[in-house]
Design an enzyme around this catalytic site. Structure first.
Site, PDB file in Angstrom:
ATOM      1  N   LYS A  82      46.230  42.676  22.685  1.00 24.60           N
ATOM      2  CA  LYS A  82      44.891  42.150  22.993  1.00 24.60           C
ATOM      3  C   LYS A  82      43.820  43.151  22.568  1.00 24.60           C
ATOM      4  O   LYS A  82      42.807  42.784  21.978  1.00 24.60           O
ATOM      5  CB  LYS A  82      44.787  41.840  24.494  1.00 24.60           C
ATOM      6  CG  LYS A  82      45.680  40.700  24.934  1.00 24.60           C
ATOM      7  CD  LYS A  82      45.515  40.363  26.398  1.00 24.60           C
ATOM      8  CE  LYS A  82      46.061  41.427  27.325  1.00 24.60           C
ATOM      9  NZ  LYS A  82      47.535  41.556  27.243  1.00 24.60           N
ATOM     10  N   CYS A 171      42.332  39.500  43.671  1.00 23.07           N
ATOM     11  CA  CYS A 171      43.478  40.201  43.069  1.00 23.07           C
ATOM     12  C   CYS A 171      43.807  41.547  43.714  1.00 23.07           C
ATOM     13  O   CYS A 171      44.973  41.953  43.707  1.00 23.07           O
ATOM     14  CB  CYS A 171      43.270  40.384  41.572  1.00 23.07           C
ATOM     15  SG  CYS A 171      41.784  41.303  41.117  1.00 23.07           S
ATOM     16  N   MET A 172      42.826  42.261  44.264  1.00 21.94           N
ATOM     17  CA  MET A 172      43.080  43.631  44.722  1.00 21.94           C
ATOM     18  C   MET A 172      42.808  43.858  46.200  1.00 21.94           C
ATOM     19  O   MET A 172      43.074  44.937  46.720  1.00 21.94           O
ATOM     20  CB  MET A 172      42.226  44.623  43.918  1.00 21.94           C
ATOM     21  CG  MET A 172      42.496  44.643  42.429  1.00 21.94           C
ATOM     22  SD  MET A 172      44.233  44.859  41.999  1.00 21.94           S
ATOM     23  CE  MET A 172      44.626  46.379  42.852  1.00 21.94           C
ATOM     24  N   MET A 338      49.997  41.700  41.131  1.00 19.45           N
ATOM     25  CA  MET A 338      49.585  40.472  41.820  1.00 19.45           C
ATOM     26  C   MET A 338      50.700  39.808  42.612  1.00 19.45           C
ATOM     27  O   MET A 338      50.440  39.097  43.579  1.00 19.45           O
ATOM     28  CB  MET A 338      49.005  39.475  40.824  1.00 19.45           C
ATOM     29  CG  MET A 338      47.779  39.975  40.092  1.00 19.45           C
ATOM     30  SD  MET A 338      46.522  40.601  41.204  1.00 19.45           S
ATOM     31  CE  MET A 338      46.274  42.218  40.513  1.00 19.45           C
ATOM     32  N   GLY A 375      44.249  44.908  37.924  1.00 19.46           N
ATOM     33  CA  GLY A 375      44.191  43.839  36.943  1.00 19.46           C
ATOM     34  C   GLY A 375      42.983  43.846  36.037  1.00 19.46           C
ATOM     35  O   GLY A 375      43.035  43.305  34.938  1.00 19.46           O
ATOM     36  N   GLN A 376      41.854  44.447  36.458  1.00 21.70           N
ATOM     37  CA  GLN A 376      40.622  44.384  35.677  1.00 21.70           C
ATOM     38  C   GLN A 376      40.092  45.792  35.418  1.00 21.70           C
ATOM     39  O   GLN A 376      40.345  46.715  36.197  1.00 21.70           O
ATOM     40  CB  GLN A 376      39.566  43.566  36.421  1.00 21.70           C
ATOM     41  CG  GLN A 376      39.968  42.120  36.641  1.00 21.70           C
ATOM     42  CD  GLN A 376      38.870  41.339  37.321  1.00 21.70           C
ATOM     43  OE1 GLN A 376      38.003  40.778  36.674  1.00 21.70           O
ATOM     44  NE2 GLN A 376      38.904  41.277  38.645  1.00 21.70           N
TER      45      GLN A 376
END
Length: 752
Positions: A82, A171-172, A338, A375-376
């Site tokens: 990516k 998510c966190m 997750m 995740g981010q």
């Protein structure tokens, strides 16, 4: 070129998943680009929370190339597939170039002044008629820290509402809850350095090879350097991560809490505990009151390997083997993502992971950590550290703490009474407020909740009915389609700021390009809104993102996540700093709560190896947490477990990666993975159309018959907007973290 893009993709699809951009350009190619006038700018990847450093190549004001930053210690020049195409996203066809305002049901081009006057008027009317809690802000773990800080200040400090949320809640939040309850403060104790000294890795609920490919590469490198390194995998699916795995506990989705308690049971029973560390550095609790070590041991008696095996659907001997591998290994790291957090018992499960490290003392020393993967790219820095959730304030502070409110108000220059002591609406409740009509206006920045929220059929109507403002670099998205105003904002490479990644590393992103069309920096848009709402005096001193960062640093001073020494001057030169970094001559911290931590209180700690100074007595907590089934177990009507996740080539809602043809080719459409045994029983062949039905929605997908999910479980990647996977998922939340249980619900599968 030494390596074509097609060869690169074929290699990644085969499971390697990585390449250095220097390997694709070649050293001579990179030099040739420089000779042609390409200027390289140091920045950080826009995708996951790994924090990979990249160099963006610009020629004549246009992005022309990208390569991994060899000087960055996170990725050492590597990029995932990516990241390899990230520079092409900047000039994608779906870039939003002008403000849009809804008129007669259609979004049409408008001037910035018209759009912002409408936004300010609607927000002002709602606040005056219904009060400040009738409006809200929903941000992102992808926004820059400076942008999120400005939004937090405007809404909490000026408007006076704590309805400030972000997608990291989705998510966190359970990882935050686990860290703060077990250790007294959010975020990992160790760093990526521990990977290079670890002998035993336990990966739980993380397909690291696809979701964090560069981290997976470091795990592979550790195995190659030390062939005796062992890997335990606890997950309902077989994934590309299995390439490294020595032992896979393929558990039933939602039933792994019993397994973690059973591992603790074996560690205690067979003498793998570090009794000195426990005596010096650990307390015990049942979640409501303190208990003794003996009472904790009594609690564990229920959790025999046989009991856990019956709950989780794995052999008891595998649980024993996992415990012994963990106990015997001189070092151990647990990593999760997750699959652990997105659960109604996510905080409990995080606590149980930390328990294993506290019982064995495998914490705070090289090769040991209880390490949550993020995740981010800025979920840690902008939202968790920056305090942009409805119960938080900057610098790991809480809105319900009077002293914390005073400290923040003093820096913001606002009356302390403006900051409400009442936590605002968490993410799911905020969007439910739109459904109920209690929240009248919402400002959404850098995220796509009309695709990413659970139980979408419920919440999309609320977004359409309320006054919805979306600040976004791309259009259309599922959220911009529902908006009343869409504001074009600068994208990665077109603005300057800071990201904070998984290992507590804050890194600077250079501005290399001018935004296209009429796009503006998100910070400028927020300041413009503040002025139009009458709060301009609180924002007029900001001349750019560095001024915002400098003010934010004041709120970190003396806190556990002290960033005082992480000035722009240093961050522009260095490849990030890991907090605490309390002064401009401090190199950053590898392990927290140890004697190398600059905040370590040696006079209090005495001879202790670790002192958890964010706890009153310096002791971490081992929790006796019971096992808990998923909110929606399978039954006769919905007999199959559904779990969702990501694939290597795509990211989140495909707003970015979906614009790259090479990333779409490996998986051009949505699908559902079905175990071959289930496929035979259901009469389903590969590529057949199947219908998935839950209590919330229905979806038709192409079947991919593959030995990845365990029997009785199906897996759906959630990326595609034309097949919204989240119409199926439940919006039940963890009562502590308020994070939804995306990872398991009950589904019926039929041939379409």
């Amino acid at each position: 070129m030494a390596f074509t893009r097609r060869e690169f993709l074929r290699t990644t699809a085969a499971g390697v998943a990585l390449a250095s951009i220097d390997a694709t350009l070649g050293a001579q190619g990179a030099e040739a680009l420089a000779n042609l006038g390409v200027t390289w700018h140091k920045t950080v990847c826009r995708y996951c929370g790994a924090g990979c450093g990249v160099m963006l190549g610009v020629e004549n004001g246009k992005p022309v190339a990208i390569r991994g930053d060899r000087e960055n210690p996170v990725n050492r020049g590597l990029m995932c597939v990516k990241g390899f195409y990230l520079h092409q996203v900047i000039t994608a066809k779906n870039r939003l170039l002008h403000p849009l305002v809804r008129k007669d049901g259609e979004l049409v081009q408008a001037s910035w002044d018209e759009a912002m006057e409408l936004v300010a008027r609607k927000f002002r009317e709602s606040i005056e008629q219904y009060g400040p809690d009738s409006v809200g802000f929903y941000g992102s773990g992808q926004g820059l820290t400076e942008e999120t800080y400005l939004a937090n200040k405007l809404f909490k400090g000026c408007i006076g509402t704590n309805n400030v949320e972000g997608n990291p809640r989705l998510c966190m939040a359970s990882a935050v809850g686990g860290y703060t309850t077990s250790f007294g403060a959010d975020e990992p104790i160790g760093t990526y350095d521990d990977i290079d000294a670890c002998d035993l890795f336990m990966l739980i609920g993380t397909n690291t090879a696809e979701a964090h490919p560069v981290i997976y590469n470091r795990l592979e490198a550790r195995k190659k350097a030390n062939p005796g390194t062992k890997f335990i995998f606890i997950d309902p699916r077989k994934t590309p991560t299995n390439k490294l795995v020595d032992l896979h506990l393929q558990v039933k989705p939602g039933y792994d809490l019993a397994v973690m308690n059973a591992i603790a049971h074996v560690l205690v029973k067979e003498g793998y505990t570090d009794e000195q560390f426990i005596a010096e550095s650990v307390n015990f609790s049942d979640g409501t009151k303190p208990i003794t070590y003996d009472e904790y041991k009594a609690f564990l008696q229920k959790y025999t390997p046989e009991y856990a095996a019956a709950q989780a659907g794995v052999p008891a001997e595998q649980i024993v083997e996992a415990a012994r591998l963990f106990g015997k290994s001189p070092t151990a790291m647990t990593m999760w993502c997750m699959g652990v957090n997105q659960r109604v018992a996510g905080v409990f499960l995080n606590n149980l992971i930390h328990n294993l490290h506290l019982l064995t003392g495998k914490l705070g020393k090289p090769g040991c950590d209880s390490f949550s993967l993020t995740g981010q790219p800025n979920a840690c820095g902008g939202v968790r550290e920056g305090g942009a959730l409805s119960h938080l304030l900057p610098g790991h502070r809480a809105v319900d703490n009077e002293q914390h409110r005073k400290e923040v108000a003093a820096v913001w220059g606002v009356p302390v009474e403006k900051i409400s002591p009442k936590p605002g609406l968490h993410a799911v409740a905020l969007f439910d407020g739109l459904v109920q009509g209690n929240v009248k206006a919402l400002y959404v920045m850098c995220t796509n909740p009309a695709q990413s929220l659970p139980n979408l059929n419920r919440y999309r109507k609320g977004m359409a009915d309320a006054f919805l403002v979306v600040a976004e670099a791309f259009h259309p998205t599922e959220t911009t389609k529902l908006a009343d105003v869409v504001l074009p904002v600068a994208f990665w490479g077109e603005k300057e700021g800071v990201y904070g990644c998984t290992e507590r590393r804050s890194q600077h992103l250079a501005k290399a390009l001018e935004p296209p069309g009429e796009a503006r920096w998100d910070g400028d848009v927020l300041i413009d809104l503040a002025k139009r709402l009458g709060y301009g005096a609180y924002f007029e001193h900001y001349k750019g993102p560095e001024d915002v960062w400098n003010e934010y640093l004041q709120l970190t001073k003396g806190k556990d996540m002290d960033l005082t020494g992480a000035t722009y001057a240093r961050l522009r030169e260095l490849r990030g700093l890991r907090w605490p970094v309390p002064s401009t001559d401090h190199p950053g911290t590898r392990h927290r709560f140890t004697r190398e931590d600059p905040l370590f209180p040696a006079e209090k700690a005495g001879n202790r190896r670790m002192y958890f100074y964010t706890k009153p007595d310096g002791k971490a907590v081992i929790f006796a947490r019971p096992d808990k089934a998923p909110e929606e177990p399978t039954d006769a009507e919905f007999p199959v477990a559904l779990t969702t996740g990501r694939i290597l080539e795509q990211w989140h809602t495909m707003t970015m990666t979906g614009q790259i043809p090479a990333l779409n080719r490996p998986a051009p459409r949505a699908y559902v993975e079905i175990n071959p045994a289930d496929a035979r029983a259901w009469g389903v062949a590969d590529r057949d159309k199947v219908r998935l039905t839950t209590r919330r929605g229905q979806l038709e997908l192409e079947a991919r018959v593959i030995d990845r999910p365990r029997p009785g479980t199906v897996f759906v990647p959630w990326h595609w907007a034309d097949r919204l996977a989240n119409v199926l998922t439940t919006d039940a939340v963890d009562p502590a973290s308020k994070e939804p249980e995306y990872k398991v619900c009950a589904v019926r599968v039929e041939k379409a």
